[in-house]
Design an enzyme around this catalytic site. Sequence first.
Site, PDB file in Angstrom:
ATOM      1  CB  CYS A 332     -54.164 100.273 -76.955  1.00  0.00           C
ATOM      2  SG  CYS A 332     -53.230 100.160 -75.395  1.00  0.00           S
ATOM      3  CG  HIS A 428     -57.217  96.500 -75.787  1.00  0.00           C
ATOM      4  ND1 HIS A 428     -56.606  96.460 -77.014  1.00  0.00           N
ATOM      5  CD2 HIS A 428     -56.293  97.006 -74.919  1.00  0.00           C
ATOM      6  CE1 HIS A 428     -55.370  96.915 -76.909  1.00  0.00           C
ATOM      7  NE2 HIS A 428     -55.154  97.255 -75.646  1.00  0.00           N
TER       8      HIS A 428
END
Length: 486
Positions: A332, A428
């Site tokens: 991310c 994630h």
Amino acid sequence: MAGVMLQGTGSDVGKSVLVAGLCRALSNRGLSVLPFKPQNMSNNAAVTVDGGEIGRAQALQALGARAPLHTDMNPVLLKPQADRTSQLIVHGKVRGTLGSGNFREGRRSLLGEVLSSWKRLSERCDMVLVEGAGSPAEINLRSGDIANMGFARAAHVPVVLVGDIDRGGVIASLVGTRAVLEAQDAAMIRGFIVNKFRGDPALFADGYAAIEERTGWRGFGLVPWLSTVADLPSEDAVILEKRPMRGEGRTLIACPMLPRIANFDDLDPLRAEEGVDVAMIPPGTPIPPEAALIVLPGSKATRADMDFVRQQGWDIDILAHHRRGGRVLGICAGFQMLGRTIADPDGIEGLPGETPGLGLLDHATVLGPRKALRQVRGTALGEGFSGYEMHMGETHGASLAHPFAMLDADRPDGALSRDGRVMGTYCHGLLAAGPLRRALLERIGVASPGADHDARVDAALDALAQGLEAHLDIDALIALAREKTA
């Protein structure tokens, strides 16, 4: 509306874990149960089936309850992005920011929406288990409160107060909380739980009785230190400072502790591997040169944390690691940092501007108001996985021509350098997939059985529920939840 609320004498007393364990215990009894936290403050979040985000603690509790994630489980989420400013998430969607100047009034205006979520959840199940935030003893925050007594009184939900004996002073913290609360708030508390006890319970019998006598509350149980909790993800970043490395002779994976680190439970599956040590590198400490893999984690303020990386000299360590042939994984915000630049022209995360990245991948990121929130499935390193996206900003550049993963069959994600040593992804949770984790670890010379991390967590919840059944009066908690308060 059947429900009971666990509040604590302070942060990190175990409220989140107790609610998760009780959700599983009640589910095992055949009850339909759902978790609820009116207001959470955390940069660890999960994506729900209805396309929003909630605190990861509520995601774990929903797993305990065997229920799909829903934004009603955590209607107000505050995500700190600067010392005095938090991103405000309401019913799973960004609704601006709250700062020190508008914090109390901003919270107070959200009580109606919190109660709407509470009502909807209550209508869907036999019982709702509610988690408070911080402590009701923080009476300086009582005005405008929606997280503890402000919610409990508005929703007429009885409260059980949790004290942590491991940190010491549990008698004073429970009795002291009773002493500082105003009478109507104190009347909402119907009992207490003493958590994290080590040793012979008989040694605390007099202390337990003293709490009952001095508060007028009944005790619902003395919960021992349960080792299975170590297999559960943690919500608070402070726990990262308490996790030591497990010893010599294992392959080292290093992760710098960014000030605004987010979704650090991405690393939990790696921590569970016998062949590695995961070292969280604190400020003021160089990244060890012997690390085989450096993981750049998520962040709530990418540019500010990229600046912090440079202030610590970690950028030099990372680039030297790469020159020596080491591998880097950015997740991310970490993926954004691997590129050439991160721009924030509209001041989404702070002052407008542009920050140089590490330049290990050829891409640039521009932050914007749209937030990507979706659950995903895909393949990476030749293996399947499931996870979720939660990020602001769009990334473009030549490196994306070689994606790290393919999502939902045909959507590219992230980037993989041509030599395979630099990996970046917006996903994630992908390391929970055993085969993918095994493929990653093989690249740094570690043999892994590729165990299913989600199955490990589920087994830990069952073990936790068994422990709570043995040490808490759960029948009495159920009866309390079904009572009506004034």
